[in-house]
Scaffold this motif. Sequence first.
Motif, mmCIF file in Angstrom:
data_model
loop_
_atom_site.group_PDB
_atom_site.id
_atom_site.type_symbol
_atom_site.label_atom_id
_atom_site.label_comp_id
_atom_site.label_asym_id
_atom_site.label_seq_id
_atom_site.Cartn_x
_atom_site.Cartn_y
_atom_site.Cartn_z
ATOM 1 N N ALA A 119 4.885 2.677 13.487
ATOM 2 C CA ALA A 119 4.691 4.007 12.567
ATOM 3 C C ALA A 119 3.316 3.800 11.621
ATOM 4 O O ALA A 119 3.381 2.729 11.208
ATOM 5 C CB ALA A 119 5.971 4.212 11.916
ATOM 6 N N LYS A 120 2.917 4.889 11.736
ATOM 7 C CA LYS A 120 1.601 5.158 10.790
ATOM 8 C C LYS A 120 1.639 6.570 9.958
ATOM 9 O O LYS A 120 1.808 7.496 10.803
ATOM 10 C CB LYS A 120 0.526 4.900 11.419
ATOM 11 N N LEU A 121 1.850 6.441 8.711
ATOM 12 C CA LEU A 121 1.887 7.844 8.150
ATOM 13 C C LEU A 121 0.927 7.702 6.938
ATOM 14 O O LEU A 121 0.424 6.698 6.178
ATOM 15 C CB LEU A 121 3.521 7.712 7.257
ATOM 16 N N SER A 122 0.705 9.070 6.634
ATOM 17 C CA SER A 122 -0.080 9.203 5.333
ATOM 18 C C SER A 122 0.866 9.947 4.427
ATOM 19 O O SER A 122 1.494 10.938 4.990
ATOM 20 C CB SER A 122 -1.315 10.219 5.600
ATOM 21 N N VAL A 123 0.838 9.421 3.158
ATOM 22 C CA VAL A 123 1.721 10.110 2.102
ATOM 23 C C VAL A 123 0.733 10.445 0.981
ATOM 24 O O VAL A 123 0.193 10.007 0.556
ATOM 25 C CB VAL A 123 2.780 8.951 1.649
ATOM 26 N N TYR A 124 1.131 11.856 0.921
ATOM 27 C CA TYR A 124 0.343 12.452 -0.397
ATOM 28 C C TYR A 124 1.262 12.749 -1.654
ATOM 29 O O TYR A 124 2.335 13.276 -1.353
ATOM 30 C CB TYR A 124 -0.141 13.810 -0.074
ATOM 31 N N VAL A 125 0.781 11.994 -2.586
ATOM 32 C CA VAL A 125 1.336 12.158 -4.021
ATOM 33 C C VAL A 125 0.460 13.118 -4.742
ATOM 34 O O VAL A 125 -0.509 12.671 -5.033
ATOM 35 C CB VAL A 125 1.697 10.725 -4.573
ATOM 36 N N GLY A 126 0.629 14.539 -4.998
ATOM 37 C CA GLY A 126 -0.332 15.520 -5.293
ATOM 38 C C GLY A 126 -1.296 15.402 -4.380
ATOM 39 O O GLY A 126 -1.366 15.392 -3.121
ATOM 40 N N VAL A 131 -1.815 5.405 2.709
ATOM 41 C CA VAL A 131 -1.358 5.239 4.218
ATOM 42 C C VAL A 131 -0.604 3.925 4.365
ATOM 43 O O VAL A 131 -0.804 2.931 3.715
ATOM 44 C CB VAL A 131 -2.937 4.862 4.942
ATOM 45 N N GLY A 132 0.477 4.197 5.194
ATOM 46 C CA GLY A 132 1.348 3.066 5.435
ATOM 47 C C GLY A 132 1.589 3.002 6.878
ATOM 48 O O GLY A 132 1.471 3.797 7.567
ATOM 49 N N GLU A 133 1.812 1.589 7.212
ATOM 50 C CA GLU A 133 1.949 1.354 8.679
ATOM 51 C C GLU A 133 3.303 0.440 8.651
ATOM 52 O O GLU A 133 3.401 -0.305 7.760
ATOM 53 C CB GLU A 133 0.804 0.633 9.282
ATOM 54 N N SER A 134 3.968 0.442 9.788
ATOM 55 C CA SER A 134 4.918 -0.748 10.122
ATOM 56 C C SER A 134 5.181 -0.897 11.646
ATOM 57 O O SER A 134 4.694 -0.184 12.438
ATOM 58 C CB SER A 134 6.215 -0.336 9.480
ATOM 59 N N THR A 135 5.724 -2.016 11.806
ATOM 60 C CA THR A 135 6.172 -2.447 13.157
ATOM 61 C C THR A 135 7.487 -3.045 13.011
ATOM 62 O O THR A 135 7.551 -3.912 12.445
ATOM 63 C CB THR A 135 5.051 -3.519 13.707
#
Length: 182
Positions: A119-126, A131-135
Motif C-alpha cells: 500500500a502507498k498513501l499520501s496523507v495531507y495534514v492541512g 507519503v507512507g508505504e507498507s508491505t
Amino acid sequence: MLVFLVLVGCATNRLHFAPYTSDVDLLAIENHKTHTAVTDVTGIERCSTCSEMSKIVWHAANYNGGLYEGFANIPVANWPEFIRQAIGSEAAASMKTRVEIERIFIKTWNSPDYYACQAKLSVYVGATKYVGESTVKIKGSGQELVAPRLASMTGEGLKAVSIALKAAYIDALRDPGEDSAD
C-alpha cells in the motif's frame, strides 16, 4: 541480469519474495492508535481491464493442476469507509487528515499459501503532504479457489489490505526520529 531486474521490478515478484510479517509486527500495527480523523479519501479507481499496472488491484495466482493467474478489483464497495475503519479514524479527533490512495496491490497465492499487500498513501495534514508505504505478507491463503479458474478473496485477504493501509498511514505520519517497524 536483465531478466533478474525485470522480475525484481514487478509488484507480484516483490511480494512473492518479500519476508513474512511477524505476528508481533501485525499486532503492533493493529493496536496502534492513530488519533486522527480522516475527512476525505481520494484516488479511488476501479479497473475495467485489471492488470499488474492497475492502481488498486488484486492478483490471484493459483496452482491447482495448472497455473491460473488473474487480476481483479479488490472486493471493497466503499473505499472511504474501508480506509477510515482500517486506519481507526475517530470523528472527534483534533488532527484532521485527507488520504489519497497512490497504490494498493494484493496478491494471493496457494503454493505456498500466502497473501501479501503493498500500500502507498499520501496523507495531507492541512496543506502538508506526507507519503507512507507498507508491505504486509502473511502465511495462509487469503482466497478460496471456487472453480479451476475462479478465486474468491476471503476476509483474511481483506484484513491484509486493511493492515497494509494502516501501516502505510502510520509510516506517513511517523516521527522521523522513530524506528521503522516495517
